[in-house]
Scaffold this motif. Structure first.
Motif, short mmCIF file in Angstrom:
data_model
loop_
_atom_site.label_atom_id
_atom_site.label_comp_id
_atom_site.label_asym_id
_atom_site.label_seq_id
_atom_site.Cartn_x
_atom_site.Cartn_y
_atom_site.Cartn_z
N GLY A 45 0.81 -1.22 0.00
CA GLY A 45 0.00 0.00 0.00
C GLY A 45 0.84 1.26 0.00
N THR A 46 0.35 2.29 -0.70
CA THR A 46 1.11 3.54 -0.79
C THR A 46 0.93 4.43 0.44
OG1 THR A 46 -0.75 4.57 -1.96
CG2 THR A 46 0.99 3.57 -3.31
N GLU A 47 -0.03 4.12 1.29
CA GLU A 47 -0.31 4.98 2.43
C GLU A 47 0.24 4.44 3.74
OE1 GLU A 47 -1.52 7.99 2.01
OE2 GLU A 47 -1.55 7.51 -0.14
N GLY A 48 0.91 3.31 3.70
CA GLY A 48 1.44 2.74 4.94
C GLY A 48 2.72 3.42 5.38
N GLY A 49 3.33 2.87 6.40
CA GLY A 49 4.62 3.38 6.87
C GLY A 49 4.53 4.77 7.45
N GLU A 50 5.61 5.52 7.32
CA GLU A 50 5.66 6.88 7.84
C GLU A 50 6.28 7.81 6.81
OE1 GLU A 50 8.38 7.64 11.06
OE2 GLU A 50 9.67 5.94 10.52
N GLU A 51 5.90 9.07 6.86
CA GLU A 51 6.46 10.06 5.95
C GLU A 51 7.79 10.56 6.50
OE1 GLU A 51 5.25 14.36 3.93
OE2 GLU A 51 3.68 12.98 4.61
N ARG A 52 8.81 10.54 5.64
CA ARG A 52 10.16 10.97 6.03
C ARG A 52 10.73 11.89 4.96
NH1 ARG A 52 12.85 6.90 9.05
NH2 ARG A 52 14.66 8.29 9.09
N THR A 53 11.59 12.79 5.38
CA THR A 53 12.28 13.63 4.41
C THR A 53 13.57 12.94 3.96
OG1 THR A 53 13.64 14.83 6.01
CG2 THR A 53 11.40 15.67 5.60
N PRO A 54 14.04 13.23 2.75
CA PRO A 54 15.32 12.67 2.32
C PRO A 54 16.46 13.02 3.26
CG PRO A 54 14.14 13.58 0.45
CD PRO A 54 13.38 13.99 1.66
#
Length: 252
Positions: A45-54
């Motif tokens: 799924g594209t909405e899983g995990g967590e959002e992180r910056t490079p």
């Protein structure tokens, strides 16, 4: 997601089978393939995990630089890294400023020469030292039965990387009853032989160690009681696929 942030499933501080040396591995979210033997179904799924910056991911990776030293670096896996081109490109741009080796582990499914994908992919190309390209099956019908999708983008990516002089390691998962047929292996070997930048072929024997992940996600395990390949099947695949290339066998 905002800007070039990425959706990250997880990171592993150390890995020794996903590119040269010791790697810091970033698993991104999202994949269009539904491989019957997938060992990371939590990344579909594209909405899983967590959002992180490079920048945040790179800071985490650089903590382990003393361990990977000169030979190691960062590998982005998944999921499918090519579904998150802005994030991967910015991560690799920052990594190159620090002279860090960069590797992408991809199944090639999103590849196309259509815009806007192609321009974004070409921006990533010079920042990537090595592509680990998973070719699931050389036969179109069998590939679709195994993954749910066409293998045309995968083979097109392999040809394009070869034309552009980009280093590749080809990976092939050996699944009894699915990818062990000698004729199919010879066809795959013939295709690999047309690519001029393949440095290594990796035979990855199937195993069912991810079964518990399917149970946790309340998903049926697609391969049921499929056995692991025998030593004879592995040896035959290595003999057919590797040719003059370095061949390495790893568990998958």
């Amino acid at each position: 997601m905002t800007g070039c942030n990425g959706r990250i499933s997880s990171t592993e501080s150390f890995g020794s089978v996903d590119g040269p040396g010791i790697r810091f591995i970033v698993f991104v979210q999202g994949c269009r393939f539904r491989c019957r033997y997938c060992h990371n179904p939590e990344t579909w799924g594209t909405e899983g995990g967590e959002e992180r910056t490079p920048a945040d991911v790179l800071r985490q990776a650089l903590r382990y630089r003393p361990y990977w030293k000169e030979r190691g670096g960062i590998t982005v896996s998944g999921g499918e890294p090519l579904l998150q081109l802005p994030f991967v490109t910015e991560l690799f741009r920052l990594a190159k400023e620090q002279k860090v080796s960069t590797v992408i582990d991809t199944a090639g499914g999103p590849f196309t020469k259509d815009e806007p994908f192609f321009s974004a992919f070409r921006a990533l190309l010079p920042l990537t030292d090595l592509f680990l390209l998973d070719i699931k099956h050389i036969d179109p019908a069998r590939h679709r039965a195994l993954t749910g999708t066409s293998n045309a983008p995968v083979l097109a990516l392999a040809r394009y990387l070869s034309e552009q002089g980009k280093s590749m390691w080809i990976r092939h998962v050996l699944v009894p009853g699915w990818t062990t047929d000698a004729d199919d292996l010879h066809r795959l070997a013939d295709f690999i032989g047309t690519l001029r930048t393949v440095e290594r072929v990796e035979v990855l024997p199937y195993h069912a160690m991810a079964r518990h992940k399917y149970e946790a996600l309340h998903l049926p395990y697609p391969l049921g009681d499929t056995p692991v390949p025998t030593a004879e099947e592995i040896a035959r695949a290595e003999a057919i696929l590797c040719g003059g290339k370095t061949c390495r066998t790893e568990d998958k």
